[in-house]
Write a protein that holds these residues in place. Structure first.
Motif, PDB file in Angstrom:
ATOM      1  N   UNK A 166      45.843  42.339  41.127  1.00 51.20           N
ATOM      2  CA  UNK A 166      46.961  41.164  41.205  1.00 51.20           C
ATOM      3  C   UNK A 166      46.250  39.920  40.982  1.00 51.20           C
ATOM      4  N   UNK A 167      44.845  39.842  40.924  1.00 52.28           N
ATOM      5  CA  UNK A 167      44.112  38.526  40.615  1.00 52.28           C
ATOM      6  C   UNK A 167      43.729  38.431  39.233  1.00 52.28           C
ATOM      7  N   UNK A 168      42.818  39.322  38.983  1.00 51.08           N
ATOM      8  CA  UNK A 168      42.407  39.189  37.511  1.00 51.08           C
ATOM      9  C   UNK A 168      42.039  40.689  37.213  1.00 51.08           C
ATOM     10  N   UNK A 169      42.469  41.245  36.433  1.00 56.36           N
ATOM     11  CA  UNK A 169      42.146  42.561  35.825  1.00 56.36           C
ATOM     12  C   UNK A 169      40.917  42.432  34.991  1.00 56.36           C
ATOM     13  N   UNK A 170      40.849  41.321  34.387  1.00 53.33           N
ATOM     14  CA  UNK A 170      39.515  40.630  33.327  1.00 53.33           C
ATOM     15  C   UNK A 170      38.402  40.876  34.211  1.00 53.33           C
ATOM     16  N   UNK A 171      38.441  40.136  35.450  1.00 56.46           N
ATOM     17  CA  UNK A 171      37.236  40.154  36.348  1.00 56.46           C
ATOM     18  C   UNK A 171      36.990  41.622  36.849  1.00 56.46           C
ATOM     19  N   UNK A 172      37.863  42.306  37.312  1.00 57.10           N
ATOM     20  CA  UNK A 172      37.896  43.634  37.827  1.00 57.10           C
ATOM     21  C   UNK A 172      37.130  44.648  36.624  1.00 57.10           C
ATOM     22  N   UNK A 173      37.589  44.491  35.535  1.00 56.79           N
ATOM     23  CA  UNK A 173      37.007  45.328  34.485  1.00 56.79           C
ATOM     24  C   UNK A 173      35.638  44.757  34.114  1.00 56.79           C
TER      25      UNK A 173
END
Lengths: 136, 385
Positions: free
Chosen positions: B58-65
């Motif tokens: 929900x926040x950032x799939x970019x950061x999660x990846x």
């Protein structure tokens, strides 16, 4: 902070609305193209996307659409403000307006009750439109 | 809407994990907690990070990846509040059905209860028109739902007792969940005697604030058939938002679920009568009551009598929120992922003491923000394919 110290941060779309509250006038946005009010005030009419929106003054008469008496404060309200009532008011202008409603007996306020506009001073010379339930 | 290739049955939920505790607190937070539940969900599926080619957060799939050091073909971070996880399952299923990605991880972790104790900053609402037209009047989240409840009571004669009976039934289910925050029996009188915070809602009409985390792994049904768990296919899904702040809600008594429910059930080729379990987001009792009507389980205005008659409690005709819900199990802020983990657990037949017998169809219905954004996911057993 309490409600009386609340300072709105008007945007280009809402500056006129807030400025009018200094004179205790309730202005509602109006789209001359669609011949309807637009509330909340915004940059363009959601019906036709016209950005040439106008303002019309409301007489501030309406009826309660839904009401909730708050026994715990939610910011910017403080414990001293409790209890307070928050209601949707169906204005005669055709707009559903959210505001506080005052009454001697808040719990007695009912859906359908007639209400009339009052003004509550807030920060920076602005006023907040609120309503009074005439019957209670 | 243009009819396209159906995603019915093309994807399945193959891994689930969640973290919650009876104290409402968890020892880990943030990425640590996310890593733990992702690992547990992948282990549950019998997969590894190397299999993952899609992420949703929900926040950032970019950061999660980046954190996971993966380069996902499917990346998703749409914010719709608590319904986001049902939305992600819908989008994941569509991506898998069209071949954009094959194995997608959805994760959520939040620790508001521990954060508050440790003086860490809480969630800050993004700026918007609410700041000028709702906030000055002291209207928060609970007050918004209270206005919907007041209108429903006025329009349909729904009572505070009927709303309270939802909290009571949900607590009965929580009694079967050892991870639940509250398991002590509750009565309608207990709910009505709890502090009135925003009339007509009392404290016990309101969800918990707990730490919690969950993760879900979605993959193709074809692949799911080779994995270790019973296959739980996504049979249908639909999402809609009609407003954000309650001010802009077209009708306080009708949610977007009135549209998403029918669309998702039609998509799945089933009716409300086929549904054996409703996992319906219960941020407040009124929220769950509106789902029962809008998803078509009862006609508009009749959910009050339906819940008061005990239909949603253990042994009732429509089990609802069998994990104990946001009202009694856990609610870390965006509870939607727990609707899915419980529905999957029930469809696998792995729900232990609270297992619903012969369950074939379950609905996970997420509700976000101010009754604003809703996503309905219809899940089934392999037999329902």
């Amino acid at each position: 902070m309490s409600r009386n110290e609340f300072a709105p941060l008007p945007s280009a779309a809402t500056a006129r609305y807030w400025a009018a509250t200094r004179e205790r006038r309730l202005l509602l946005q109006w789209c001359p193209n669609c011949e309807r009010h637009v509330h909340h005030p915004r940059e363009a009419c959601p019906g036709c996307l016209s950005t040439e929106l106008q303002w019309r003054e409301s007489a501030g008469r309406g009826t309660v659409h839904a009401v909730s008496v708050h026994y715990r404060p939610f910011a910017p309200m403080t414990a001293e403000d409790c209890p307070y009532a928050v209601a949707f008011v169906d204005l005669e202008d055709g707009v559903r307006f959210l505001a506080n409603v005052t009454a001697d007996d808040l719990e007695a306020i009912r859906v359908g009750d007639p209400v009339s506009l009052q003004w509550s001073p807030i920060a920076d010379g602005y006023h907040l439109p609120v309503f009074h339930a005439n019957a209670h | 809407m243009r009819s396209t290739r159906s995603l019915r049955g093309e994807a399945a939920i193959v891994g689930i994990a969640e973290a919650a505790s009876p104290t409402g607190e968890l020892p880990a937070r943030g990425r640590t907690l996310e890593a733990q539940v992702i690992k547990a969900a992948l282990d549950d599926a019998g997969l590894t990070l190397a299999d993952v080619d899609g992420v949703a957060h929900a926040d950032s799939s970019l950061d999660l990846a980046e954190f996971l050091s993966i380069a996902p073909a499917f990346t998703e971070s749409t914010y719709t509040g608590g319904s986001g996880y049902e939305l992600y399952v819908e989008k994941a299923a569509a991506a898998i059905a069209t071949g954009l990605a094959e194995t997608i991880v959805i994760v959520y972790a939040a620790t508001p209860r521990s954060d508050r104790k440790q003086g860490l900053g809480g969630w800050v609402e993004p700026a918007g028109p609410r700041d000028e037209f709702e906030v000055p009047y002291g209207l928060g989240l609970m007050g918004s739902y209270a206005l919907a409840a007041d209108r429903h009571m006025s329009q349909y004669g729904t009572t505070e007792e009927q709303l309270a009976s939802i909290a009571v039934a949900t607590r009965q289910w929580a009694g079967f969940n050892p991870m639940a925050r509250f398991t002590d029996p509750l009565t309608v009188d207990d709910v009505l005697a709890s502090p009135r915070i925003c009339s007509p809602l009392h404290q016990l009409d309101c969800c918990l604030v707990t730490d919690g985390a969950g993760a879900i792994v979605v993959t193709s049904t074809e692949r799911a058939k080779d994995l270790r768990n019973p296959v739980v296919p996504v049979l249908g899904a639909a999402s809609l938002h009609s407003h954000n702040m309650i001010h802009a809600m077209p009708d306080l008594t009708v949610t977007p679920g009135a549209i998403t429910g029918k669309r998702a059930l039609d998509h799945a080729g089933v009716t409300a009568g086929d549904v054996g379990l409703l996992m319906g987001y219960d941020s407040f009792t009124i929220t769950a009551l509106l789902h029962l009507e809008d998803l078509g389980f009862v006609p508009k205005g009749e959910a009050g009598a339906f819940v008061a008659d005990g239909n949603t409690r253990p042994g009732g005709s429509l089990p609802m929120n069998t994990n104990g819900g946001g009202l009694s199990y856990t609610h870390p802020g965006m509870y939607g992922i727990f609707l899915l983990t419980e529905a999957v657990r029930q469809l696998r037949g792995a729900a232990g003491a609270r297992q619903i017998q012969d369950l074939e169809i379950a609905v996970a219905h997420g509700s976000g923000q101010f009754l604003s954004a809703m996503s309905t996911v219809v899940l089934g057993t392999e037999a329902a394919l």
